[in-house]
Design an enzyme around this catalytic site. Sequence first.
Site, PDB file in Angstrom:
ATOM      1  N   LYS A   1       0.870  -1.185   0.000  1.00  0.00           N
ATOM      2  CA  LYS A   1       0.000   0.000   0.000  1.00  0.00           C
ATOM      3  C   LYS A   1       0.897   1.223   0.000  1.00  0.00           C
ATOM      4  CE  LYS A   1      -4.522   0.560   0.478  1.00  0.00           C
ATOM      5  NZ  LYS A   1      -5.439  -0.526   0.103  1.00  0.00           N
TER       6      LYS A   1
HETATM    7  N1  GLU Z   1      -6.979  -0.159  -3.195  1.00  0.00           N
HETATM    8  C1  GLU Z   1      -7.719  -1.342  -3.433  1.00  0.00           C
HETATM    9  C2  GLU Z   1      -7.792  -2.217  -2.199  1.00  0.00           C
HETATM   10  O1  GLU Z   1      -7.668  -1.760  -1.100  1.00  0.00           O
HETATM   11  C3  GLU Z   1      -7.261  -2.087  -4.662  1.00  0.00           C
HETATM   12  C4  GLU Z   1      -5.861  -2.561  -4.698  1.00  0.00           C
HETATM   13  C5  GLU Z   1      -5.446  -3.072  -6.082  1.00  0.00           C
HETATM   14  O2  GLU Z   1      -6.276  -3.167  -6.959  1.00  0.00           O
HETATM   15  O3  GLU Z   1      -4.263  -3.368  -6.229  1.00  0.00           O
HETATM   16  O4  GLU Z   1      -8.069  -3.391  -2.279  1.00  0.00           O
END
Ligand code: GLU
Length: 436
Positions: free
Chosen positions: A126
């Site tokens: 993240k």
């Molecule tokens: N931000 C999204 C999540 O928390 C998607 C992450 C992604 O698609 O890599 O799952």
Amino acid sequence: MSATATVVPSTNGKPHDSFTMYDSSPTFQMARRQLHSVGEVLNVDEGILDRLSVPKRAMVVSVPVRMDNGEIEVFSGYRVQHSLTSGPSKGGLRYHPDVDLGEVAALAMWMSWKCGIMNLPFGGAKGGISCDPSQLSFGEKERLTRRFTEEVLAIIGPRQDVMAPDMGTDEQTMAWIYDTYSMKVGYACPEIVTGKPVELGGCIGRREATGRGVTYCILEAMKVLDYQPEESTAVVQGFGNVGSVACQELAQRGVKIIAIGDRFGAIRNDRGINIPALLAHVAKGKLLHEFPEAEPIDSSELLTIPCTVLLPAALERVIHGGNANKLRCRILAEGANGPTTVEADEILQRSDIFIIPDVLCNAGGVTVSYFEWVQDIQQLMWSEDMVNQKLSELMLRAFHRVLDLARQRRLTMRTAALSLGVLKVAREKERRGLYP
Ligand code: GLU
């Protein structure tokens, strides 16, 4: 470490002293406590659980940006990669004033479990920049995004770490990252990010994927509990990408959306909120709580309104020790990441609320991100029908694997989901062994 932080013991009972930089965050403490509690029910080597209780690596960067007024402002940016064991790390990039290292580390850990539950060949990651995107111009956002990309260039790559949208970022943000990375490497590299505009190699249906996945889980939970969508009601917190799509999908299947809130206010209409009309209202730049076809209500009332489905689709830790026993829903569908604290979870365990935990409920986004990454690598685009059909197939398979484990081992849905996610990563670590 902040004076108020408590050190959570490692899974083998010994307190770690090497990662206090994450521990000042209550969200990271929550993620660690969840791992600790599933560690107790799993037969996994303690050394491996210890390795999983901290991110693989984290990068903190200062991002200087020339603002429109000519002055330079310096933002703090983060990219945390929790695990690289199963493949490249994968996860969103968040722009929000509250972003800090610990929160990003917790979200990265949850991404690892999410990818594990869905059986995707990714680890969790993240990123985030502490900023208020609503106060930045288009040009400022572009310069911020491009400079951040440059700063984290050493640790990202289509086989290393692949970003995607999260709160406060969107397809345009991904287009800038794609362009900046491609300029650096000297060729177009669409597989560096997912959630791109479709004309740049984005996957049809990626934007709607999280909300659709949430809906598939809710409809399956209704089947299990014998509720008919047409006789059910839902209350939704958050009207961003996840909340607004889930509202549309649920309403299309006959579920009455009786209350919705966002960060500015909340509305209620017990006859059902007209979702297309609300979307049109918001699209004109008007505030949700000024929608004329519903009553404005106090945001604090939202989560305790009696309903079939409560869908938190905004921030972490909104259901806590202080309000958990006031929830009046039958199904709690966690569209947001980490909406329920460990204290709230203990209270909810004593109720008959059926929880669809975040790591399962909102995994549709990263699942379609995986489809997008595969399509970009193969340079072969799928149809929208194929995307939705595959998404539904993978979501339902994961839902039933979690439910079956919960029933067989008499675990909560959260413990069962986390166990599947943690076990997948732990087994891979075990088989690969420790280098050198
Ligand atoms: N931000 C999204 C999540 O928390 C998607 C992450 C992604 O698609 O890599 O799952």
